[in-house]
Design a protein around this motif. Structure first.
Motif, short mmCIF file in Angstrom:
data_model
loop_
_atom_site.label_atom_id
_atom_site.label_comp_id
_atom_site.label_asym_id
_atom_site.label_seq_id
_atom_site.Cartn_x
_atom_site.Cartn_y
_atom_site.Cartn_z
N ALA A 30 86.15 19.30 52.94
CA ALA A 30 85.13 18.69 52.09
C ALA A 30 84.30 17.68 52.87
CB ALA A 30 85.78 18.02 50.88
N THR A 31 84.93 16.96 53.79
CA THR A 31 84.19 16.00 54.61
C THR A 31 83.23 16.71 55.55
OG1 THR A 31 86.05 14.45 54.50
CG2 THR A 31 84.42 14.09 56.23
N ARG A 32 83.68 17.82 56.14
CA ARG A 32 82.78 18.59 56.99
C ARG A 32 81.59 19.10 56.19
NH1 ARG A 32 85.35 23.27 60.25
NH2 ARG A 32 83.20 23.29 61.01
N SER A 49 80.41 16.89 46.89
CA SER A 49 81.29 16.98 48.06
C SER A 49 82.03 15.66 48.27
CB SER A 49 80.47 17.33 49.30
OG SER A 49 79.97 18.64 49.22
N ALA A 50 81.34 14.54 48.09
CA ALA A 50 82.00 13.24 48.23
C ALA A 50 83.08 13.05 47.17
CB ALA A 50 80.96 12.12 48.14
N ARG A 51 82.82 13.51 45.96
CA ARG A 51 83.84 13.41 44.90
C ARG A 51 85.08 14.21 45.26
NH1 ARG A 51 86.15 15.55 40.63
NH2 ARG A 51 85.35 17.60 41.17
N MET A 52 84.89 15.40 45.85
CA MET A 52 86.04 16.20 46.28
C MET A 52 86.81 15.52 47.39
SD MET A 52 84.60 20.10 46.22
CE MET A 52 86.10 20.60 47.04
N VAL A 53 86.09 14.88 48.32
CA VAL A 53 86.76 14.15 49.39
C VAL A 53 87.64 13.05 48.81
CG1 VAL A 53 86.42 12.64 51.37
CG2 VAL A 53 84.99 14.66 51.11
N GLU A 54 87.09 12.29 47.88
CA GLU A 54 87.84 11.18 47.29
C GLU A 54 89.08 11.67 46.56
OE1 GLU A 54 89.23 8.49 44.27
OE2 GLU A 54 88.17 10.37 43.86
N LEU A 59 89.67 11.42 59.66
CA LEU A 59 88.93 11.52 58.40
C LEU A 59 88.20 10.22 58.09
CD1 LEU A 59 91.19 13.44 55.86
CD2 LEU A 59 88.88 14.04 56.55
N ALA A 60 88.88 9.10 58.29
CA ALA A 60 88.27 7.81 58.00
C ALA A 60 87.04 7.58 58.88
CB ALA A 60 89.29 6.69 58.21
N GLU A 61 87.14 7.93 60.16
CA GLU A 61 85.99 7.77 61.05
C GLU A 61 84.82 8.64 60.61
OE1 GLU A 61 87.67 8.80 64.78
OE2 GLU A 61 88.67 6.86 65.08
N ALA A 62 85.11 9.88 60.22
CA ALA A 62 84.05 10.79 59.77
C ALA A 62 83.41 10.27 58.48
CB ALA A 62 84.60 12.19 59.57
N ALA A 64 96.39 18.43 50.86
CA ALA A 64 95.32 17.51 50.47
C ALA A 64 94.50 17.07 51.69
CB ALA A 64 95.91 16.29 49.76
N LEU A 65 95.16 16.78 52.80
CA LEU A 65 94.43 16.39 54.01
C LEU A 65 93.54 17.53 54.50
CD1 LEU A 65 97.10 14.40 56.04
CD2 LEU A 65 94.97 13.51 55.08
N ALA A 66 94.06 18.76 54.45
CA ALA A 66 93.25 19.90 54.88
C ALA A 66 92.03 20.06 53.98
CB ALA A 66 94.10 21.17 54.86
N GLN A 67 92.22 19.90 52.68
CA GLN A 67 91.09 20.03 51.77
C GLN A 67 90.10 18.89 51.96
OE1 GLN A 67 92.11 20.08 47.61
NE2 GLN A 67 90.17 20.98 47.02
#
Length: 718
Positions: A224-226, A334-339, A168-171, A217-220
């Protein structure tokens, strides 16, 4: 299996299991003269090391094995007590078989350990009824599993894989670079970074598939990152369409355009900063700094859009700039959801409610509540996890009934055959049966010759056992199921000949038991969902599509209503159906595909479109509720367009199940009327509905290609 890394992993696993099983077996049998303990010390490592497919590194596998040890001891105790009567053992087998198979809903590690734990009960519940040996059985099992766990860590351990947090961090770093410099971003590289987050591309041990808060949370965050990467890729492709303020001349329109693009750049800078901060937090395992900065930026951004839309008409930016603003808003949301999801994943503990609460419902739910929701969410005939558990329980229960009623010698081999042969489709089971029978027949002939040649010379069997286990456990999986069965037959013959006097009839009894188990497995496969996930994936996808249609129309009703006149739509039913559809699709992808036409059905696109519907249902009411009444003509257009999209979901659902054949409906206008004001809500609705319509059209085209294979009575795939 021909890949170099996979071959190496199989060989190393075979060595570890052989070392652990040999050490415990020889120590108890020849050092302590305890044959009952020796048998369980042998089958403990075989069960959790070979029959189970526990994913992960050596340390992770050892941890799972140690956690499984108390469950194994309980199962051996239960099986020893219920072996007193056939009916009691059968009832116990039904319950244990279902519960251990259904435990797959807890994630890949629980699913991997399940088959091995089944064998512990199977070993103990067959005759002879010997409660006085329970202590020896538990001692042998404990020793075998402890030896195996030690070997997993010390003997050629499997290397660890990169955690999902690192991926996730790399993406997110890739996303941050694209948001900071959209013109220099590579759309193909962004989409490839998103594909690396797909669970199918992640090692099983690192997949966030469990019911706990961190995994959810990781799955979500991954989804969201994708989505964020896809939006950035699309945004970089359409940047040239945005007019430059320098070419717009002077005046209010040029100033509005320049102001709008400056706001877009500022919000993208905030997105880039947030992605970098969140990536750093994921790497070190600490929550990111105080949330809210990006959301404040989104609210300011929306206020600017509203002011421009409700101001003088000649000061409004052109439509391409408005669409660019809409794309930037989607990126920021989408970025807000990732955070938010990453914060929950790193923190791990229960948090206060996070808006929108329906999307982050698990953040303030107790751990027990999360488990209950996962378990009861799959207690339905539409769940493939439930179907598999019922199929395995029926097969094992029937095998125990037959073995006890016919008084078959070594009857646990009947249940072991059912356990190892069971597949999710009857076609897969049928394909495996001939190979298993051929391998056992060859192995029985070789074992018979071994027993006749060595007679009662236990030293000879002791010399053969360890090399035989190494060949069976390390080479058998590489050579195929037939060779694996043949070599395993030699192993069990050598082991039992050391525990008690045996003749060539032992090999014959194994063949009879395996044939009996194969027949039972086939019958259960024919009775219980013989098509596996092929039919269920159509049903669950159709149910998911039918729930998406009303959600689309309700969302549009909310954002086009008078201010404060409507409530946000509930998305929980759609989210539940999405989970069932994802489980069915995951199993469907693990099964051999049907006809080439059926393989063209794009079920993954259905899942992605449903996620797109859910995202819009949350963020449109959150940021696009109108501050002024929308003109009736524009509101009517929005409702008509939403009705067209909803009708498409119903039509595609009918195609998926084969209930009816409806021609494609004429397209509705997905662009607002020319005289509509440039309100942000109308532009955002146009973007959302147009993209949904395009996705649904591609899905419908793929399903119409498979019309002759739609599931139904007497049709292929039924």
């Amino acid at each position: 299996m021909t890949g170099g890394p996979e071959r190496t992993a199989v060989l190393r696993r075979g060595i570890r299991v052989t070392v652990a099983a040999s050490a415990g077996f020889y120590a108890f049998l020849y050092g302590l003269d305890r044959p009952e303990a020796a048998l369980y010390a042998l089958f403990g490592p075989v069960s959790l090391g070979l029959l189970s497919s526990i994913p992960g590194s050596g340390r992770q596998r050892a941890t799972v094995m140690l956690k499984a040890l108390p469950v194994g001891l309980l199962l051996v105790t239960l099986g020893t007590a219920l072996a007193v009567r056939t009916w009691a053992a059968v009832l116990g087998m039904l319950v244990v078989g279902f519960l251990l198979a259904f435990a797959a809903v807890a994630g890949p590690r629980a699913a991997g350990a399940g088959p091995g734990l089944q064998l512990f009960y199977i070993l103990a519940c067959v005759p002879p009824y010997a409660p006085d040996t329970l202590g020896l059985r538990l001692t042998g099992l404990t020793t075998g599993i402890l030896l195996l766990a030690a070997c997993e860590v010390l003997v050629l351990p499997a290397p660890p894989a990169a955690p999902y947090r690192t991926r996730l961090a790399e993406a997110l770093t890739v996303a941050a670079d694209a948001a900071a410099d959209p013109a220099g971003a590579d759309p193909a590289g962004l989409r490839e970074a998103g594909r690396r987050l797909r669970l199918s591309a992640v090692p099983e041990a690192e997949r966030p598939a469990g019911p706990a808060r961190r995994d959810r949370a990781l799955a979500q965050a991954g989804k969201a990152t994708r989505r964020l990467l896809d939006l950035l890729a699309h945004f970089t492709e359409v940047i040239p369409a945005a007019p430059s303020p320098r070419l717009s001349g002077r005046g209010a329109a040029a100033e509005g355009t320049e102001l709008a693009q400056a706001a877009c750049d500022a919000l993208l800078d905030r997105v880039a900063t947030l992605c970098n901060v969140t990536a750093g937090a994921l790497r070190v395992g600490r929550p990111p700094p105080r949330p809210g900065t990006l959301e404040e930026g989104i609210l300011d951004f929306q206020a600017l859009r509203t002011n421009q839309a409700t101001g003088p008409p000649d000061a409004a930016p052109p439509v391409p700039v408005l669409r660019r603003q809409s794309a930037v808003l989607g990126i920021a949301e989408s970025a807000r959801m990732v955070e938010a999801a990453a914060r929950i994943a790193v923190y791990g503990r229960r948090t206060p409610p996070i808006p929108p609460r329906e999307l982050f419902w698990y953040a303030d739910t107790s751990t027990a509540g999360l488990w209950v929701k996962r378990l009861f969410g799959h207690v339905t005939l539409r769940s493939v996890q439930f179907q598999n558990a019922v199929r395995i329980a029926l097969g094992l229960g029937a095998a125990r009934l037959v073995a006890g009623s016919l008084d078959l010698p070594h009857g646990f081999w009947v249940m072991l055959a059912v356990l190892t042969l069971s597949r999710t489709t009857v076609a897969q089971t049928w394909a495996a049966v001939p190979k298993v029978l051929a391998g056992n027949l060859v192995g029985a002939v070789a074992a018979g010759a071994l027993l006749v040649g060595f007679g009662r010379q236990t030293e000879a069997y002791a010399a053969v056992l360890a090399p035989g286990m190494l060949a069976a456990f390390a080479l058998g999986p590489l050579l195929g199921i037939a060779w694996a069965q043949a070599l395993f037959t030699l192993v069990v013959a050598s082991a039992f000949a050391q525990i008690a006097p045996a003749s060539w009839q032992l090999a014959g009894a194994r063949v009879i038991d395996v044939v009996t188990g194969s027949v039972i497995g086939l019958l259960c496969g024919l009775i219980a969902w013989p098509a596996g996930a092929r039919r269920e994936v159509r049903r669950t996808m159709a149910a998911l599509l039918r729930s998406c249609g009303p959600l689309v129309t309700h969302t549009v009703d909310v954002v086009t209503a008078s201010p404060g006149a409507a409530r946000s739509p509930s998305t929980l039913p759609t989210e539940h159906r999405l989970r069932l559809a994802e489980a069915a699709y995951a199993q469907y992808r693990s099964e051999p595909s049907g006809t080439p036409a059926e393989a063209r059905a794009d079920w993954q696109a259905v899942l992605m479109s449903a996620s797109h519907v859910l995202l819009g249902a949350h963020w449109l009411p959150r940021f696009d509720l109108p501050v002024t009444t929308i003109p009736p003509g524009a509101a009517a257009w929005a409702r008509t367009a939403a009705g067209h999209v909803a009708a498409a979901t119903t039509r595609i659902a009918a195609l998926a199940t084969g209930d009816q054949r409806q021609p494609g409906a004429p397209g509705a206008p997905l662009t607002p009327p020319e005289n509509s004001p440039p309100l942000p809500v109308l532009i955002d609705l146009e973007t959302w509905l147009s993209s949904l319509n395009a996705e649904l059209s591609r899905i419908e085209g793929s399903l119409r290609d498979t019309e002759h294979t739609v599931t139904g009575r007497g049709r292929p795939g039924s």
